[in-house]
Design an enzyme around this catalytic site. Structure first.
Site, PDB file in Angstrom:
ATOM      1  N   ASN A  42       0.814  -1.216   0.000  1.00  0.00           N
ATOM      2  CA  ASN A  42       0.000   0.000   0.000  1.00  0.00           C
ATOM      3  C   ASN A  42       0.850   1.270   0.000  1.00  0.00           C
ATOM      4  OD1 ASN A  42      -2.484   1.233  -0.084  1.00  0.00           O
ATOM      5  ND2 ASN A  42      -2.819   1.161   2.144  1.00  0.00           N
ATOM      6  N   HIS A  65     -15.744  -3.163   8.685  1.00  0.00           N
ATOM      7  CA  HIS A  65     -15.414  -1.922   9.379  1.00  0.00           C
ATOM      8  C   HIS A  65     -16.658  -1.078   9.567  1.00  0.00           C
ATOM      9  CE1 HIS A  65     -10.873  -1.614   8.224  1.00  0.00           C
ATOM     10  NE2 HIS A  65     -11.183  -2.773   8.761  1.00  0.00           N
ATOM     11  N   TYR A 121      -7.643   8.173  12.481  1.00  0.00           N
ATOM     12  CA  TYR A 121      -7.595   6.920  11.755  1.00  0.00           C
ATOM     13  C   TYR A 121      -8.961   6.221  11.636  1.00  0.00           C
ATOM     14  CZ  TYR A 121      -7.350   2.180  10.555  1.00  0.00           C
ATOM     15  OH  TYR A 121      -7.642   1.014   9.932  1.00  0.00           O
ATOM     16  N   ASP A 156      -9.438  -0.939  16.604  1.00  0.00           N
ATOM     17  CA  ASP A 156      -8.047  -0.745  16.168  1.00  0.00           C
ATOM     18  C   ASP A 156      -7.527   0.579  16.725  1.00  0.00           C
ATOM     19  OD1 ASP A 156      -5.644  -0.649  14.824  1.00  0.00           O
ATOM     20  OD2 ASP A 156      -6.488  -0.969  12.819  1.00  0.00           O
ATOM     21  N   HIS A 202      -4.534   1.580  16.222  1.00  0.00           N
ATOM     22  CA  HIS A 202      -3.621   2.034  15.164  1.00  0.00           C
ATOM     23  C   HIS A 202      -2.344   2.664  15.723  1.00  0.00           C
ATOM     24  CE1 HIS A 202      -3.120   3.041  10.787  1.00  0.00           C
ATOM     25  NE2 HIS A 202      -3.775   1.900  10.731  1.00  0.00           N
ATOM     26  N   GLU A 204      -6.686  -4.037  18.760  1.00  0.00           N
ATOM     27  CA  GLU A 204      -5.620  -4.153  17.754  1.00  0.00           C
ATOM     28  C   GLU A 204      -4.594  -3.034  17.880  1.00  0.00           C
ATOM     29  OE1 GLU A 204      -7.315  -4.451  13.866  1.00  0.00           O
ATOM     30  OE2 GLU A 204      -5.477  -3.781  12.889  1.00  0.00           O
ATOM     31  N   HIS A 236      -4.687  -9.609   8.053  1.00  0.00           N
ATOM     32  CA  HIS A 236      -4.987  -8.264   7.569  1.00  0.00           C
ATOM     33  C   HIS A 236      -5.772  -8.374   6.255  1.00  0.00           C
ATOM     34  CE1 HIS A 236      -3.397  -4.242   5.912  1.00  0.00           C
ATOM     35  NE2 HIS A 236      -4.101  -3.946   6.981  1.00  0.00           N
TER      36      HIS A 236
HETATM   37  C1  CS2 Z   1      -5.645  -0.987   9.238  1.00  0.00           C
HETATM   38  C2  CS2 Z   1      -5.223  -0.682   7.848  1.00  0.00           C
HETATM   39  O1  CS2 Z   1      -7.077  -2.613   8.330  1.00  0.00           O
HETATM   40  C3  CS2 Z   1      -6.462  -2.263   9.324  1.00  0.00           C
HETATM   41  O2  CS2 Z   1      -6.501  -2.831  10.382  1.00  0.00           O
HETATM   42  O3  CS2 Z   1      -4.804  -0.829  10.266  1.00  0.00           O
HETATM   43  O4  CS2 Z   1      -6.321  -0.108   7.245  1.00  0.00           O
HETATM   44  C4  CS2 Z   1      -4.012   0.199   7.640  1.00  0.00           C
HETATM   45  O5  CS2 Z   1      -4.233   1.504   8.047  1.00  0.00           O
HETATM   46  C5  CS2 Z   1      -3.642   0.188   6.199  1.00  0.00           C
HETATM   47  O6  CS2 Z   1      -3.562  -1.122   5.760  1.00  0.00           O
HETATM   48  C6  CS2 Z   1      -2.341   0.902   5.944  1.00  0.00           C
HETATM   49  O7  CS2 Z   1      -1.826   0.570   4.702  1.00  0.00           O
HETATM   50 MG    MG Z   2      -5.071  -2.278  11.733  1.00  0.00          MG
END
Ligand code: CS2
Ligand code: MG
Length: 408
Positions: free
Chosen positions: A37, A122, A160, A215, A217, A241, A317
């Site tokens: 990404n 999500h 985020y 998450d 993050h 997470e 992921h």
């Molecule tokens: C994230 C991701 O999906 C997740 O759990 O933490 O969206 C992440 O921000 C991206 O993959 C970054 O490339």
């Molecule tokens: Mg994540």
């Protein structure tokens, strides 16, 4: 059997998917995904300049030897660009192997351990009401698990996984496109004060059965994360997470000493050596590696097996940056893995995406059913990809309120 050619394509609907197609002298081809990404041109170049020329003439059935050849041959170990490029080759070689056998890939791992693998979507909201609507929408579609991210009152900017605009927030997917990173401001205190109340209200509203994930993050300091984890333990999250940045593994031990909240880590890892200590010392509950970023099926399967020995479950992921090819590789692992936990799954199935990557995989009631076609069960339309061009994008950068650089 010999590899006769390999082509790298960059492009896709709203994503710069990096797709590898390996051709053989028996007419069978294999597909791999190297989409790193926001650094997509680098994996494409790594493949084109250094790996594809060596692949020509190799026996595609020798996927283990080819993996070792590239991994050891790079001399410099690991790293996201190299591992994603090796990952694409590896996924394509497993695709070929399973097509040769005339079997869906999961059969080569030991067959199915379940019919449908639980996924999470999500749910996001600019505020709590908005988030509740988003969750209701997934529950109505049969999802059993949702990740929830909520706008924090007074947070100085979008943060985020959440859109500050109500009208966007329900199916919000971060837009990374642009010629410079966007900047976000993060206020830890506001987050820590507000989020526990969100979990409390959602538990009351949705009851005990819905699996709730969250998450962080990478935003907290170890002490903050430990306090937060302790406080929210009572709301029984399915997982918390990335409470702290994953490279400091002692921080996870510290959180662990203070809370039993299940911890999920690993989306930024690209090797078993990034997570063996976390797994062997039971510091995490879910391992979040991805087939593309962590060297493909050969390497990720090693991580899954190690995790299984220590009761760590998978939670691969599945952000939208993964093309349907790596999502399929993960789906086959999910169908098999005795220590499967959950799969992150953000609906990729737009008509444009389906036209580029036709497949018969399907999502029913929040469970992913892998197709029984030989190989990965995903194809790639070379004509269709011509419609798309590469567009530059960046992950946002984050600063604390006083301007200090922080973790996106
Ligand atoms: C994230 C991701 O999906 C997740 O759990 O933490 O969206 C992440 O921000 C991206 O993959 C970054 O490339
Ligand atoms: Mg994540």
């Amino acid at each position: 059997m010999k590899i006769t050619d390999a082509k790298v394509f960059v492009g896709g609907p709203k994503k710069n998917y990096v797709t590898l197609k390996i051709m053989t002298d028996q007419g069978i081809y294999g597909l791999g995904d190297a989409t790193l990404n926001n650094r997509e041109t680098l994996t494409a170049k790594y493949l084109q300049d250094y790996l594809v020329p060596c692949l020509i003439g190799m026996d595609p059935r020798r996927s283990e030897d080819i993996w070792q050849y590239f991994y050891r041959g790079a001399y410099f170990r690991r790293g996201p660009i190299a591992m994603a490029a090796f990952g694409a080759i590896d996924i394509a070689l497993w695709d070929i192997k399973a097509k040769l056998a005339g079997l869906p890939l999961y059969e080569l791992f030991g067959g199915k351990s379940r019919e449908g693998a639980m996924v999470y979507a999500h749910a996001t909201g600019a505020d709590l009401d908005d988030l509740i609507e988003s969750i209701e929408n997934y529950v109505a579609q049969g999802y059993k698990a949702v990740r929830l991210q909520c706008g924090i009152p007074g947070m100085p900017s979008e943060s985020y996984g959440v859109s500050s605009k109500k009208e966007n927030s329900k199916h919000f997917i971060t837009n990374f496109l642009g010629d410079k990173p966007k900047e976000e401001i993060w206020d830890t205190e506001k987050y820590l004060r507000y989020m526990p109340g969100v979990f409390e209200k959602l538990r009351v509203k949705f009851g005990p059965d819905l699996k709730l994930l969250h998450d962080v993050h990478h935003r907290l300091l170890p002490r903050e994360a430990a306090e937060f984890a302790k406080e929210i333990e009572q709301y029984k999250l399915f997982w918390l997470e990335d409470p702290t940045p994953a490279e400091d593994q002692e921080a996870i031990r510290y959180i662990r000493q203070h809370s039993t909240v299940p911890i999920a880590i690993g989306e930024v890892f690209n090797s078993i050596y990034d997570c063996n200590k976390l797994i062997e010392e039971n510091l995490i509950d879910f391992i979040r590696v991805a087939c593309t970023y962590a060297g493909g099926i050969t390497h990720v399967k090693r991580i899954v097996d190690l995790a299984g020995l220590h009761n760590v479950r998978t939670g691969f992921h599945g952000a939208p940056s993964h093309s349907p090819i790596s999502m399929a590789a993960q789906a086959h692992l999910n169908a098999w893995a005795p220590n499967f936990g959950i799969q992150e799954y953000l609906v990729l199935g737009t008509p444009e995406c389906d036209a580029l990557f036709p497949s018969k995989h399907k999502l029913v009631d929040g469970l992913f059913h892998v197709s029984d076609e030989p190989g990965l069960g995903v194809d790639f339309d070379e004509k269709e990809v011509e419609k798309y061009e590469y567009s530059l994008g960046f992950h946002p950068v984050t600063r604390l309120v006083d301007g200090t650089m922080w973790n996106y």
